[in-house]
Scaffold this motif. Structure first.
Motif, short mmCIF file in Angstrom:
data_model
loop_
_atom_site.label_atom_id
_atom_site.label_comp_id
_atom_site.label_asym_id
_atom_site.label_seq_id
_atom_site.Cartn_x
_atom_site.Cartn_y
_atom_site.Cartn_z
N GLN A 67 0.84 -1.21 0.00
CA GLN A 67 0.00 0.00 0.00
C GLN A 67 0.87 1.25 0.00
N LYS A 68 1.93 1.20 0.81
CA LYS A 68 2.86 2.34 0.85
C LYS A 68 3.53 2.49 -0.50
N PHE A 69 3.89 1.36 -1.11
CA PHE A 69 4.53 1.45 -2.43
C PHE A 69 3.60 2.14 -3.43
N LYS A 70 2.33 1.79 -3.35
CA LYS A 70 1.34 2.35 -4.27
C LYS A 70 1.31 3.89 -4.16
N THR A 71 1.24 4.37 -2.93
CA THR A 71 1.25 5.83 -2.70
C THR A 71 2.54 6.45 -3.25
N PHE A 72 3.64 5.77 -2.93
CA PHE A 72 4.96 6.24 -3.37
C PHE A 72 5.03 6.31 -4.90
N PHE A 73 4.55 5.24 -5.53
CA PHE A 73 4.61 5.14 -7.00
C PHE A 73 3.91 6.33 -7.65
N TRP A 74 2.68 6.61 -7.22
CA TRP A 74 1.91 7.67 -7.90
C TRP A 74 2.48 9.05 -7.59
N ALA A 75 3.05 9.21 -6.39
CA ALA A 75 3.69 10.50 -6.07
C ALA A 75 4.92 10.71 -6.95
N MET A 76 5.66 9.63 -7.23
CA MET A 76 6.84 9.75 -8.10
C MET A 76 6.40 10.06 -9.54
N MET A 77 5.32 9.42 -9.96
CA MET A 77 4.80 9.69 -11.31
C MET A 77 4.44 11.18 -11.44
#
Ligand code: PLP
Length: 429
Positions: free
Chosen positions: A378-388
């Motif tokens: 779940q944390k990765f998911k948040t991280f991924f979209w913030a990086m995008m």
């Protein structure tokens, strides 16, 4: 972030492409949301159809180590295009690529080109079986070797002797000779060797695991499996599809002190075009048709465009020798992660090797598939979209490696560092 056109294309793609994609990870399922559609790439960056620019850490899942449209590769391809691009007869390009690959792998005399990493691996298994006259293969949980039936096998808990297929459509019979050990767990390998003393043809391993996220092998584990293999006439297949020419001009096997009997290749040696290869010392390769009685063939094997792109990529890599810079850049990213994680109070473990890197959202060290799976997706998911949002394209899964390219500039890395700080803040919120 504007995504209107990507969303439109994704909707359209669903009609005739399964799930809108030709390889499942591209559907972004594990991070949710709609995938982006790419219009073009240049150097360290890619651009989507809505005009968003991203620094690219996916690198087509590995091949684009020089970045996109590297001039040396592009001009080689233009030359090849002009003279024809499929003949069903051998061209000089194949000889040249074979030479450069064999020279870089000291234990390899001959190589056979195929069309994908999957093909390389299942051919290598056939070869190991043909050469040893034995059937069983040890595979390590969390390692991915392509989608051949016999390797689509569930990790199994602990030392699973017989494995269950990981995909519908794979008959139990197809995996009955695949036995599973745990990465970095020598005892699990010993147990299999004791259970099947005369039946194991080979063990196949990613020298640096990249398909559970990056996981490094422990030196004692590598030493131990090598000894076990030698003592029991088990071949070692080192799967360098991802790692070949990635962390040095040659194999990760040299860097970790693992001597392969058979090596498999893909990705970088095709410079972005479909390719795979397997190679070994002469004595083993003598088994392969037309020299020997192990059949393996391919209409487009050794295709001139793939050979040309691969050859130009390897020549350019030799010239640029970017490996020391990869190490520096990856160390910078690791340091950035730990500093930002501390600042925002986020648990993180960064595993890296050469130009491969994975930040795992966990407080525990990640040394195998089990510990990798403890990461917080779940944390990765948040991280991924913030990086995008900040213009950094990452593999859309916690369990993948990021790839650095030699086209990345210091300015790119500063931008990525700022993005990491922002994305970890989002994760903490
Ligand atoms: N082996 C390894 C280590 C890989 O990483 C991959 C793909 O990512 C494969 C084999 C399969 O290669 P391909 O996707 O070209 O079939």
């Amino acid at each position: 972030m504007k995504t209107t056109k990507s969303a439109e294309l994704y909707a359209k793609a669903q009609q005739h492409l399964v799930g809108g994609v030709n390889s499942p990870v591209r559907a972004f399922k594990s991070v949710g949301g709609s995938p982006i559609f790419i219009e073009k790439g240049l150097g360290s960056k890619i651009y989507d159809v809505d005009g968003n620019e991203y620094i690219d850490f996916v690198q087509a899942y590995g091949p684009m180590i020089l970045g996109h449209r590297a001039p040396a590769v592009e001009s080689a391809l233009e030359e090849t295009l002009k003279v024809g691009y499929a003949f069903g007869a051998t061209t000089e390009l194949e000889i040249q690529l074979a030479e450069i690959v064999c020279d870089a792998f000291p234990h390899m005399d001959k190589v056979r080109f195929v069309n994908s990493g999957t093909e390389a691996v299942f051919s290598a298994l056939r070869l190991a079986r043909a050469y040893t006259g034995k059937d069983k293969i040890i595979k390590f949980s969390g390692c991915y070797h392509g989608h051949a039936d016999s390797l689509l096998v569930a990790a199994g808990s602990g030392v699973a002797t017989f494995s269950l297929p990981d995909s519908k459509g794979v008959p139990a019979d197809a995996v009955k000779n695949t036995i599973i050990a745990e990465y970095n767990n020598l005892e699990s390998v010993k147990a299999l060797v004791e259970a099947f003393p005369n039946d194991i043809a080979a063990m196949i391993i990613e020298p640096i695991a990249g398909n559970m996220g990056v996981v490094l092998p422990e030196p004692a584990f590598i030493e131990g499996i090598q000894k076990l293999a030698r003592e029991n006439n088990i071949l070692i297949i080192v799967d360098e599809v991802m790692t070949g020419f990635r962390s040095k001009f040659g194999g990760a096997q040299d860097l970790i002190g693992l001597k392969a009997d058979i090596t498999t290749f893909g990705k970088i040696i095709g410079g972005g075009f479909p390719v795979g290869a397997y190679g070994a010392r002469d004595e083993i390769m003598q088994k392969v048709s037309p020299l020997g009685d192990m059949y393996q063939a391919g209409t487009l094997s050794g295709n001139p465009m793939s050979m040309s792109a691969g050859l130009a990529t390897l020549k350019e890599l030799k010239k640029q020798n970017p490996y020391a810079q990869f190490e520096k850049n990856a160390a910078f990213l690791e340091e950035t992660f730990y500093q930002a994680a501390k600042k925002h109070g986020v648990d993180i473990q960064v595993n890296r090797f050469g130009s491969m890197l994975t930040p795992f959202f966990t407080a525990e060290k990640v040394t195998n598939f089990k510990t990798a799976q403890q990461a917080d997706t779940q944390k990765f998911k948040t991280f991924f979209w913030a990086m995008m949002e900040k213009g950094v394209f990452l593999p859309p899964s916690q369990f993948e490696s990021w790839f650095l390219s030699s086209a990345m500039t210091q300015e790119d890395l500063q931008k990525v560092a700022t993005a990491i700080d922002y994305a970890l803040q989002q994760v903490a919120n």
